[in-house]
Scaffold this active site. Structure first.
Site, PDB file in Angstrom:
ATOM      1  N   LYS A   1      45.490  23.085  40.480  1.00 56.58           N
ATOM      2  CA  LYS A   1      45.292  24.135  39.468  1.00 56.58           C
ATOM      3  C   LYS A   1      45.729  23.645  38.094  1.00 56.58           C
ATOM      4  O   LYS A   1      45.075  23.921  37.078  1.00 56.58           O
ATOM      5  CB  LYS A   1      46.096  25.373  39.872  1.00 56.58           C
ATOM      6  CG  LYS A   1      45.722  26.654  39.147  1.00 56.58           C
ATOM      7  CD  LYS A   1      46.445  27.858  39.779  1.00 56.58           C
ATOM      8  CE  LYS A   1      46.029  29.167  39.128  1.00 56.58           C
ATOM      9  NZ  LYS A   1      46.728  30.327  39.745  1.00 56.58           N
TER      10      LYS A   1
ATOM     11  N   ASN B   1      46.170  43.778  44.787  1.00 57.24           N
ATOM     12  CA  ASN B   1      47.096  42.895  45.487  1.00 57.24           C
ATOM     13  C   ASN B   1      48.515  43.436  45.360  1.00 57.24           C
ATOM     14  O   ASN B   1      48.738  44.486  44.756  1.00 57.24           O
ATOM     15  CB  ASN B   1      46.993  41.458  44.954  1.00 57.24           C
ATOM     16  CG  ASN B   1      47.256  41.386  43.470  1.00 57.24           C
ATOM     17  OD1 ASN B   1      48.343  41.701  42.992  1.00 57.24           O
ATOM     18  ND2 ASN B   1      46.239  40.960  42.705  1.00 57.24           N
TER      19      ASN B   1
ATOM     20  N   LYS C   1      33.157  59.738  45.464  1.00 53.72           N
ATOM     21  CA  LYS C   1      33.871  59.241  46.626  1.00 53.72           C
ATOM     22  C   LYS C   1      32.901  58.896  47.758  1.00 53.72           C
ATOM     23  O   LYS C   1      32.037  59.704  48.116  1.00 53.72           O
ATOM     24  CB  LYS C   1      34.868  60.304  47.098  1.00 53.72           C
ATOM     25  CG  LYS C   1      35.647  59.909  48.343  1.00 53.72           C
ATOM     26  CD  LYS C   1      36.575  61.033  48.775  1.00 53.72           C
ATOM     27  CE  LYS C   1      37.266  60.681  50.085  1.00 53.72           C
ATOM     28  NZ  LYS C   1      38.147  61.789  50.543  1.00 53.72           N
TER      29      LYS C   1
ATOM     30  N   PHE D   1      50.573  30.323  36.813  1.00 53.41           N
ATOM     31  CA  PHE D   1      51.367  30.562  38.019  1.00 53.41           C
ATOM     32  C   PHE D   1      50.495  30.297  39.238  1.00 53.41           C
ATOM     33  O   PHE D   1      49.289  30.551  39.214  1.00 53.41           O
ATOM     34  CB  PHE D   1      51.879  32.004  38.052  1.00 53.41           C
ATOM     35  CG  PHE D   1      53.237  32.179  37.440  1.00 53.41           C
ATOM     36  CD1 PHE D   1      54.349  32.391  38.242  1.00 53.41           C
ATOM     37  CD2 PHE D   1      53.407  32.106  36.067  1.00 53.41           C
ATOM     38  CE1 PHE D   1      55.604  32.550  37.678  1.00 53.41           C
ATOM     39  CE2 PHE D   1      54.658  32.259  35.497  1.00 53.41           C
ATOM     40  CZ  PHE D   1      55.765  32.484  36.305  1.00 53.41           C
TER      41      PHE D   1
ATOM     42  N   LYS E   1      42.497  23.390  35.514  1.00 53.11           N
ATOM     43  CA  LYS E   1      42.459  24.441  34.500  1.00 53.11           C
ATOM     44  C   LYS E   1      43.094  24.014  33.180  1.00 53.11           C
ATOM     45  O   LYS E   1      43.303  24.833  32.287  1.00 53.11           O
ATOM     46  CB  LYS E   1      43.110  25.715  35.050  1.00 53.11           C
ATOM     47  CG  LYS E   1      42.390  26.180  36.326  1.00 53.11           C
ATOM     48  CD  LYS E   1      42.721  27.581  36.758  1.00 53.11           C
ATOM     49  CE  LYS E   1      41.920  27.940  38.021  1.00 53.11           C
ATOM     50  NZ  LYS E   1      42.112  29.310  38.469  1.00 53.11           N
TER      51      LYS E   1
ATOM     52  N   ASP F   1      40.533  37.754  42.335  1.00 53.69           N
ATOM     53  CA  ASP F   1      39.479  36.734  42.295  1.00 53.69           C
ATOM     54  C   ASP F   1      38.104  37.335  42.573  1.00 53.69           C
ATOM     55  O   ASP F   1      37.080  36.759  42.203  1.00 53.69           O
ATOM     56  CB  ASP F   1      39.763  35.644  43.335  1.00 53.69           C
ATOM     57  CG  ASP F   1      41.023  34.860  43.003  1.00 53.69           C
ATOM     58  OD1 ASP F   1      41.276  34.605  41.811  1.00 53.69           O
ATOM     59  OD2 ASP F   1      41.771  34.529  43.951  1.00 53.69           O
TER      60      ASP F   1
END
Length: 402
Positions: free
Chosen positions: A337, A210, A289, A323, A341, A279
């Protein structure tokens, strides 16, 4: 904070030019600076240079007493709030470790009773010599603190560890030293911070990841260390130099981060999960490869372990902060969240608003707390945002101690 006194002890090495820059930076940071130089140091940079930069007399001779009613090396040793030896040659380290005082610098060092930070600078083989290592171990045992040298190209032509830490890094150490004195509430606190992205391998040249830069997590870790906390930073791949005074543990994948975080979770006072952990990961990876083929390629993905949820289930007395980087319905997703959590607080931000997304140097945060409070941190630098986030985290910690 009152103006503090920094005594800079400069011994003879090519890195003396960095000490001149350090003197300037200390003065600009509003410290009083006095400089003591060895005879060898004067061969590289003249005392006049340090006098101009420090705006004070430079001490080079034990037997030169400027004031009849004072002994110079005792007076300057008593004046200091902290002492920095930069550069510290193998010679000076050896003398100090063995109680040898044969010039202005070494007599002053043995006379001072304030904290001393030593920034070694020497050839890589000298730095690794058993005698030098033994002397550094001796000084560690005496309570001296070392500012680790960097690795890289040395003046002698070798490449290795031995380059004196950069002036900005040494300045940070000095600032952190005094900040600890002013922030007693953070001293001894154990804090774990995660930062950066994770990389999920597909084959030797490709991975799934990301856009996280790690800047927010690094800013939090650095600020916590400057306040006097004992900080562990577990970081995915970034291009950021690890902060001084922080135990940095590099990881690559979500699985690596899970293992590192759960290993160090117990015994922490505060855990702040700022990392952008993948995730999903490729269900199948390849040792070679994957070659281009005609037609489309499908990569089947599987869920990674939910680190934050696991911590929420395993927590005992830790303060747990997460976060939420969102592109829509920020409050709804963040509060879900927070509850799902088992967090004490969650810091939410938009990843599509200008200046608040991944890789930016600024951020705007909404802090949602378990007690229902919401705190808005307006757009500011990530360094300043980290300060405000830690202020709110400490409030939660102190409330739980009642």
């Amino acid at each position: 904070m009152e103006k503090r006194n920094v005594l800079l002890c400069v011994s003879g090495g090519i890195a003396v030019f960095k000490s001149a820059a350090l003197t300037s930076k200390l003065v600009q940071a509003n410290y009083n600076v006095k400089v003591v130089m060895t005879k060898s140091a004067c061969e590289f940079v003249t005392p006049l240079t340090f006098q101009a930069l420090s705006r004070d007399y430079v001490y080079t001779n034990t037997f030169e007493e400027l004031e009849r009613d004072k002994i110079a090396h005792i007076d300057v040793a008593d004046w200091a709030d902290v002492v920095v030896v930069a550069p510290a040659t193998a010679n000076v380290i050896g003398k100090l470790a063995n109680g040898i005082a044969d010039d202005m610098l070494t007599t002053t060092l043995l006379a001072t009773t304030v904290p001393v930070y030593i920034a070694p600078a020497m050839n890589v083989h000298m730095y690794e010599h058993p005698a030098v290592k033994k002397n550094m171990d001796t000084l560690h045992a005496y309570g001296y603190q070392f500012i680790e040298p960097n690795e890289g190209y040395l003046a002698c032509g070798y490449v290795g560890k031995g380059r004196m830490a950069e002036p900005d890094d040494i300045l940070s150490v000095v600032q952190r030293h005094f900040t600890k004195l002013e922030n007693k509430s953070w001293q001894g606190k154990k804090i774990l911070v995660t930062a950066g992205p994770t990389q999920e391998k597909i084959d030797p040249v490709r991975f799934y990841s990301n856009r996280s830069s790690g800047k927010m997590g690094y800013a939090i870790a650095e600020e916590a260390a400057e306040r006097g906390a004992e900080v562990i930073l577990i970081t995915g791949p970034t291009n950021i130099k690890p902060p001084h005074g922080v135990t940095t543990i590099p990881v690559e994948s979500a699985s690596d981060m899970y293992d590192a975080v759960t290993k160090h979770f117990e015994g922490q006072d505060i855990v702040i999960k700022a990392a952008a952990v993948a995730d999903y990961r490729p269900k199948t990876t390849f040792d070679h490869k994957v070659k281009k083929q005609s037609g489309d390629l499908t990569v089947e993905m599987e869920r990674t372990l939910d680190i934050l949820k696991t911590l929420g289930e395993q927590r005992t007395n830790q303060i747990l902060v997460g976060f939420a980087a969102e592109s829509e319905n920020i409050e709804t997703y963040a509060k879900n969240k927070l509850n799902n959590k088992n967090l004490d607080m969650i810091a939410a931000n938009s990843i599509i608003s200008p200046g608040t997304g991944f890789q930016s140097d600024t951020n705007e945060l909404l802090l949602y707390k378990r007690d229902g409070q919401t705190v808005h941190i307006p757009m500011t630098t990530k360094k300043e945002a980290a300060k405000k986030l830690l202020d709110n985290t400490l409030e939660i910690y102190m409330e739980k101690q009642k």
